[in-house]
Design an enzyme around this catalytic site. Structure first.
Site, PDB file in Angstrom:
ATOM      1  N   GLU A  10       7.504 -20.198  -7.005  1.00 37.48           N
ATOM      2  CA  GLU A  10       6.737 -19.856  -8.211  1.00 37.48           C
ATOM      3  C   GLU A  10       6.341 -18.377  -8.318  1.00 37.48           C
ATOM      4  OE1 GLU A  10       3.482 -22.621  -8.170  1.00 37.48           O
ATOM      5  OE2 GLU A  10       4.778 -24.338  -8.466  1.00 37.48           O
TER       6      GLU A  10
ATOM      7  N   GLU B  21      11.450 -31.446  -7.400  1.00 43.87           N
ATOM      8  CA  GLU B  21      10.131 -32.111  -7.443  1.00 43.87           C
ATOM      9  C   GLU B  21      10.053 -33.043  -8.652  1.00 43.87           C
ATOM     10  OE1 GLU B  21       6.895 -29.291  -7.044  1.00 43.87           O
ATOM     11  OE2 GLU B  21       8.006 -28.028  -5.659  1.00 43.87           O
TER      12      GLU B  21
HETATM   13  C1  GLA Z   1       4.087 -27.352  -7.079  1.00 40.73           C
HETATM   14  C2  GLA Z   1       4.418 -27.118  -5.622  1.00 40.73           C
HETATM   15  C3  GLA Z   1       4.393 -28.390  -4.844  1.00 40.73           C
HETATM   16  C4  GLA Z   1       3.227 -29.260  -5.207  1.00 40.73           C
HETATM   17  C5  GLA Z   1       3.249 -29.523  -6.664  1.00 40.73           C
HETATM   18  C6  GLA Z   1       2.125 -30.427  -7.063  1.00 40.73           C
HETATM   19  O1  GLA Z   1       5.124 -27.808  -7.802  1.00 40.73           O
HETATM   20  O2  GLA Z   1       5.647 -26.517  -5.428  1.00 40.73           O
HETATM   21  O3  GLA Z   1       4.298 -28.076  -3.485  1.00 40.73           O
HETATM   22  O4  GLA Z   1       2.025 -28.662  -4.817  1.00 40.73           O
HETATM   23  O5  GLA Z   1       3.067 -28.274  -7.290  1.00 40.73           O
HETATM   24  O6  GLA Z   1       1.845 -31.388  -6.140  1.00 40.73           O
END
Ligand code: GLA
Length: 399
Positions: free
Chosen positions: A169, A274
């Site tokens: 990020e 994710e």
């Molecule tokens: C982001 C992070 C993850 C996690 C998610 C929410 O996407 O990369 O590690 O913390 O947020 O759980």
């Protein structure tokens, strides 16, 4: 003319074959209590299929969920345990107990193990950036701390963790670099440095840039520019992770398709790292994304499904999952992994984000560990795709 006729009858036979496989597989998957095939079998010729795990799953105190992971997935990510604040909470103090448990679970079960993550603005303790008097440290000191952390953590699991989210990020919504403490103190090249250190610590590990919201054009442009820059500088980046925190109404298939194509063209691997699909209303004024610092108070109407998900929404969720997996399968040549962010709905961070205490339903298994309609629709998408491939292969070999 003749050739046209032959192809036409082949197409009819091919079509009948698809319908036959479709009927056969839908009957069998609905009937079985233990769904066959598992997700990892269904996608074995396409990409790895993973889940993010919590402590009760990889240390196996929750035997039901640990069993689901072993049965369904061939890759794992750590929900929290490898984040800086967990594994390196104080200067000079590492806590490897749970991280070892996570990695051993993956090794024992022959899974592709992901390291998440090395450099991020969130879940990194304040001391990392400051001296004993609370002042910001200088570039060289922070680079030294970053290198020491990466060498210690990546080095410990060298040869076991197959791929690392090196930087998480780093971009703003407009595609510029986020002004994190990393960037403020080191400068823009903190990203390059993180990749270089990770590569030195384990030259065989795959190294990824991971972010959310890259389906939106301005942020995607920033990520493309970043990947091009790293490549031009000879920085060893293997792939880009699209986090995949999606919703019933976002992203649309065309944007997702375009996003994957854009990274595919750069020659990097793409992974969905994710994945979850939010069914709950969003309190945000701007479009839904996963900015971790966005938090809201509970408001009337914001927690509508405390007694279960209505059938119509359950079906909508199943359809969205099918759509997303169809796009992933279209890009199976460049997508190396699809990872869900959690195993069951009860595990999901979306029960507490962006509003605490809601009942969310974003994953493929319900709170009791039972497969949901979305699970079956994902399986069916895989089955239909392999039936189509088979038909295509047959018609190619018959030519
Ligand atoms: C982001 C992070 C993850 C996690 C998610 C929410 O996407 O990369 O590690 O913390 O947020 O759980």
């Amino acid at each position: 003319m003749k050739r046209g006729k032959i192809n036409f009858s082949k197409a009819i036979v091919g079509g009948m074959f698809v319908v036959f496989v479709f009927i056969l597989t839908s009957c069998s998957s609905v009937k079985t209590a233990h769904p066959e095939p598992s997700l990892k079998e269904a996608f074995k010729n396409d990409f790895l299929i993973g889940a993010a795990l919590n402590e009760s799953q990889y240390c196996e105190s929750n035997s039901l969920e640990a069993a689901i992971v072993k049965e369904q997935f061939n890759s794992i990510s750590p929900e929290n345990v490898l984040k800086w604040e967990k594994i390196h909470p104080e200067p000079g103090e590492y806590d490897f107990a749970l991280a070892d448990c996570y990695v051993n679970f993956g090794v024992k079960n022959h899974m592709f193990i992901i390291g998440h993550n090395l450099v991020w603005h969130s879940q990194t303790p304040g001391w990392v950036f400051r001296d004993d008097n609370g002042n910001y440290i200088d570039r060289d000191t922070l680079l030294k701390r970053m290198r020491e952390h990466i060498f210690t953590v990546v080095g410990r699991y060298k040869g076991k963790i197959g791929g690392w989210d090196v930087v998480n990020e780093a971009l703003n919504e407009d595609g510029t670099l986020r002004n994190s403490s990393w960037r403020k103190i080191i400068g823009d090249d903190y990203i390059e440095k993180a990749f270089e250190f990770a590569h030195q610590a384990d030259p065989k590990a795959e190294l990824y840039y991971n972010d959310f919201g890259l389906e939106k054009a301005p942020k995607r442009a920033g990520a493309i520019a970043l990947v091009k820059k790293l490549r031009a500088e000879g920085i060893p980046i293997t792939g880009v992770g699209l986090q995949g925190h999606y919703a019933l109404d976002w992203p649309d298939d065309a944007d997702l398709d375009e996003t994957i194509s854009a990274f595919e063209k750069l020659g990097v691997k793409v992974m969905i790292t994710e994945l979850d699909v939010n069914v709950l209303p969003s309190p945000k004024r701007r479009s839904l994304d996963a900015e971790i610092s966005d938090r809201y108070q509970m408001q009337p109407g914001m927690n509508p499904y405390t007694n279960g998900l209505p059938e119509a929404v359950q079906q909508q969720l199943a359809e969205r999952y099918a759509d997303f997996f169809s796009v992933f399968l279209k890009h199976r040549a460049s997508i190396s992994r699809v990872t869900l962010w959690g195993v069951t709905d009860g595990n999901s961070w979306l029960n507490d984000y962006p509003i605490r205490g809601r009942t969310s339903y974003p994953l493929l298994f319900d709170r009791d560990g039972k497969p949901k309609p979305a699970f079956f629709s994902v399986l069916k998408t895989a089955e239909m795709n392999s039936a189509t491939k088979l038909t295509n292969d047959k018609s190619v070999s018959a030519r």
